[in-house]
Design a protein around this motif. Structure first.
Motif, PDB file in Angstrom:
ATOM      1  N   ASN A 113       0.787  -1.235   0.000  1.00 58.63           N
ATOM      2  CA  ASN A 113       0.000   0.000   0.000  1.00 58.63           C
ATOM      3  C   ASN A 113       0.820   1.288   0.000  1.00 58.63           C
ATOM      4  O   ASN A 113       0.265   2.369   0.143  1.00 58.63           O
TER       5      ASN A 113
ATOM      6  N   LYS B  42       3.507   1.158  -4.817  1.00 60.17           N
ATOM      7  CA  LYS B  42       4.448   0.648  -5.831  1.00 60.17           C
ATOM      8  C   LYS B  42       3.752   0.432  -7.178  1.00 60.17           C
ATOM      9  O   LYS B  42       4.244   0.893  -8.203  1.00 60.17           O
ATOM     10  N   SER B  43       2.615  -0.280  -7.122  1.00 63.32           N
ATOM     11  CA  SER B  43       1.911  -0.546  -8.392  1.00 63.32           C
ATOM     12  C   SER B  43       1.443   0.752  -9.018  1.00 63.32           C
ATOM     13  O   SER B  43       1.542   0.932 -10.234  1.00 63.32           O
ATOM     14  N   SER B  44       0.951   1.652  -8.176  1.00 60.44           N
ATOM     15  CA  SER B  44       0.481   2.934  -8.722  1.00 60.44           C
ATOM     16  C   SER B  44       1.627   3.678  -9.383  1.00 60.44           C
ATOM     17  O   SER B  44       1.462   4.277 -10.450  1.00 60.44           O
TER      18      SER B  44
ATOM     19  N   ASP C  25      -0.031  14.237  -2.239  1.00 62.87           N
ATOM     20  CA  ASP C  25      -1.296  14.961  -2.380  1.00 62.87           C
ATOM     21  C   ASP C  25      -2.103  14.935  -1.087  1.00 62.87           C
ATOM     22  O   ASP C  25      -3.067  15.676  -0.937  1.00 62.87           O
TER      23      ASP C  25
HETATM   24  P1  GDP Z   1       1.431  -1.205  -3.433  1.00 62.14           P
HETATM   25  O1  GDP Z   1       0.825  -2.206  -2.525  1.00 62.14           O
HETATM   26  O2  GDP Z   1       2.695  -0.640  -2.872  1.00 62.14           O
HETATM   27  O3  GDP Z   1       1.613  -1.686  -4.832  1.00 62.14           O
HETATM   28  O4  GDP Z   1       0.420   0.030  -3.461  1.00 62.14           O
HETATM   29  P2  GDP Z   1      -0.720   0.410  -4.497  1.00 62.14           P
HETATM   30  O5  GDP Z   1      -0.138   1.038  -5.691  1.00 62.14           O
HETATM   31  O6  GDP Z   1      -1.607  -0.758  -4.694  1.00 62.14           O
HETATM   32  O7  GDP Z   1      -1.472   1.542  -3.699  1.00 62.14           O
HETATM   33  C1  GDP Z   1      -2.095   1.320  -2.435  1.00 62.14           C
HETATM   34  C2  GDP Z   1      -3.222   2.321  -2.231  1.00 62.14           C
HETATM   35  O8  GDP Z   1      -2.678   3.651  -2.153  1.00 62.14           O
HETATM   36  C3  GDP Z   1      -4.216   2.347  -3.351  1.00 62.14           C
HETATM   37  O9  GDP Z   1      -5.479   2.517  -2.824  1.00 62.14           O
HETATM   38  C4  GDP Z   1      -3.809   3.551  -4.182  1.00 62.14           C
HETATM   39  O10 GDP Z   1      -4.875   4.131  -4.882  1.00 62.14           O
HETATM   40  C5  GDP Z   1      -3.290   4.486  -3.109  1.00 62.14           C
HETATM   41  N1  GDP Z   1      -2.274   5.413  -3.633  1.00 62.14           N
HETATM   42  C6  GDP Z   1      -1.172   5.110  -4.334  1.00 62.14           C
HETATM   43  N2  GDP Z   1      -0.474   6.227  -4.625  1.00 62.14           N
HETATM   44  C7  GDP Z   1      -1.157   7.249  -4.082  1.00 62.14           C
HETATM   45  C8  GDP Z   1      -0.959   8.680  -4.055  1.00 62.14           C
HETATM   46  O11 GDP Z   1       0.015   9.215  -4.550  1.00 62.14           O
HETATM   47  N3  GDP Z   1      -1.888   9.426  -3.395  1.00 62.14           N
HETATM   48  C9  GDP Z   1      -2.975   8.860  -2.815  1.00 62.14           C
HETATM   49  N4  GDP Z   1      -3.838   9.676  -2.203  1.00 62.14           N
HETATM   50  N5  GDP Z   1      -3.203   7.534  -2.822  1.00 62.14           N
HETATM   51  C10 GDP Z   1      -2.314   6.743  -3.460  1.00 62.14           C
END
Ligand code: GDP
Length: 463
Positions: A230, A233-235, A338
């Motif tokens: 969360n 990373k994927s984002s 943000d």
């Molecule tokens: P990962 O588990 O590291 O791959 O994380 P994800 O990319 O799945 O993101 C986890 C959550 O954080 C999701 O609900 C995304 O929409 C949210 N998220 C990711 N980047 C941002 C950001 O820059 N700003 C906000 N507000 N939410 C984000």
């Protein structure tokens, strides 16, 4: 006697022009059967590589298109055999009807890479040049294309040939000495041999040093994303890939899936690897995926550690970051700028050996993404020094090439040490021979069926 082969050389789908190629005995005659020139001269009598305008025919001899055709006779062709090429409109239907007519004229479907394989077997290209053909087709950046073009032109082949020829001289000297086994090797001659051997050893080492850059150029800078579930990373991967409209693919790993995306920034290729599946544990240490990240980090040229800038920074984060910096140059991304309460971690890493850059951004809104792109570009520029730009074509670009050069270098080093230790020349011969055999494998001089067929399997049909 090789068979007559034919294939569509242009990609599937519709296009402006479609090309069919033929190679092998009877290529001109078979092509003439499906092509009726407007002029008087039949295709079989046309001079090499002179384009004729005419009508393309199906297997019953009915007109199905107008186009161009030429023939090129052995050995003046890509494959070194008699070849013909037919150009029609890029219609899959026309291409398939002409191909059918060619089967009726005695050709069979070419296998993937069979044209280039024949070029290799007929001595038109060596094996590194044949590999350059695939690299050129697959090139994703201008630099990768230039490298492949240089290799295709024979830059690497010539460099290897020089070393091979240097080793042949050394062999000749050894053999001359062996003809008089009772005489001790004259110290002056021994010195000369040592120098000649070491020169080739150094040339091989220099070649080996190009392999990292060659790999980065053809496969991209492997950039591994690590961090807590969360963190984003994927984002972030999607934001980077989406920016360049790269395709993000799921690649099944041995234990977990990893997600990869390929992007190009300022002409530099990056392979982004997201270690997915790090989200199935409540244990804070395990959540960081330290063990799994470690495996991914081991193959990284660059590490992107992503953290949620709204969350408190912990000792576990510090540990992971230090491990990253121990492994490779690292960019720490404090994501979610943000959101209120976002901050950038302030601390000094005690990881050693590599650089650390910190960037605050939002993968969601794109705010600050340009800072990350700048940081990535700066890293790429450090990995691809401009001063080496003239060196295109002489890099080792794949594992096969690197392995062969490494074996050659090891054999030469062994021979050199043995000579210095005063071991009799016949014992050294084996090592020099092994080095030459390894180089022969590299260029395909010494044929290894298993290796060559694996290389040509990577080609597309029609190449
Ligand atoms: P990962 O588990 O590291 O791959 O994380 P994800 O990319 O799945 O993101 C986890 C959550 O954080 C999701 O609900 C995304 O929409 C949210 N998220 C990711 N980047 C941002 C950001 O820059 N700003 C906000 N507000 N939410 C984000």
């Amino acid at each position: 006697m090789s068979e007559l082969i034919a294939a569509v050389a242009t990609p599937p789908g519709t296009g402006g022009v479609g090309i069919l190629r033929l190679s092998g005995p009877g290529a001109a005659r078979a092509a003439a059967q499906v092509f009726r020139p407007k002029g008087k001269r039949p295709l079989t009598e046309a001079p090499d590589r002179q384009l004729l305008y005419g009508t393309l025919l199906d297997r019953e001899g009915r007109a199905i298109d107008t186009g161009l055709a030429f023939v090129s006779r052995a050995p003046h062709s890509y494959t070194g055999e008699e070849t013909a090429e037919l150009q029609c409109h890029g219609s899959p239907m026309v291409l398939s009807l002409v191909l059918e007519a060619l089967w009726a004229a005695g050709a069979r479907q070419a296998r993937a890479g069979e044209f280039t394989q024949r070029a290799f077997l007929n001595g038109k290209l060596d094996l590194t040049q044949a590999e350059a053909v695939i690299d050129l087709i697959d090139a994703e950046t201008p630099a990768a294309a230039r490298q492949a073009a240089g290799q295709l032109e024979g830059v690497l082949s010539r460099r290897i040939e020089e070393i091979y020829s240097g080793l042949t001289d050394v062999m000749a000297h050894f053999c001359a000495v062996l003809d008089y086994p009772d005489e001790d090797i004259d110290p002056f001659q021994a010195q000369q041999l040592q120098e000649a051997l070491d020169r080739q050893g150094e040339a091989l080492q220099a070649l080996l040093r190009t392999s990292r850059r060659g790999r980065l150029l053809t496969q991209g800078i492997t950039c591994v994303l690590i961090g807590r579930p969360n963190a984003g990373k994927s984002s972030l991967l999607n934001a980077l890939a989406g920016y360049e409209r790269a395709i993000v693919t799921h690649i099944p790993g041995t234990t977990r899936d990893t997600v990869e995306g390929k992007i190009t920034l300022a002409g530099h290729p990056f392979r982004l690897v997201d270690t997915a599946g790090l989200r199935d544990s409540d244990d804070p240490i395990e959540q960081l995926g330290v063990e799994r990240s470690r495996a991914a980090m081991a193959q990284a040229d660059l590490i992107l550690m992503v953290c949620d800038g709204t969350q408190p920074w912990t000792d576990e984060d510090t540990d992971l970051l230090n491990q990253a910096v121990d492994q490779a140059d690292t960019i720490l991304v404090a994501n979610k700028s943000d959101l209120p309460g976002h901050g950038t971690p302030m601390f000094v890493s005690d990881g050693t050996g590599h650089s650390l850059t910190v960037v605050g951004l939002s993968a969601k809104t794109g705010l600050g993404m340009e800072l990350l792109e700048e940081a990535l570009t700066a890293q790429a520029e450090a990995l691809f020094p401009r001063t080496q730009e003239g060196a295109y074509g002489q890099l080792l670009t794949n594992q096969r090439q690197t392995d062969a050069v490494r074996r050659a270098a090891e054999s030469v080093a062994r021979a050199s040490q043995a000579l210095a230790a005063g071991i009799t020349p016949d014992a050294l011969l084996t090592d020099v021979e092994a080095a030459m055999a390894a180089l022969g494998e590299l260029t395909g001089k010494t044929l290894r069926e298993d290796i060559t067929s694996r290389i040509f399997e990577r080609f597309c049909v029609g190449k």
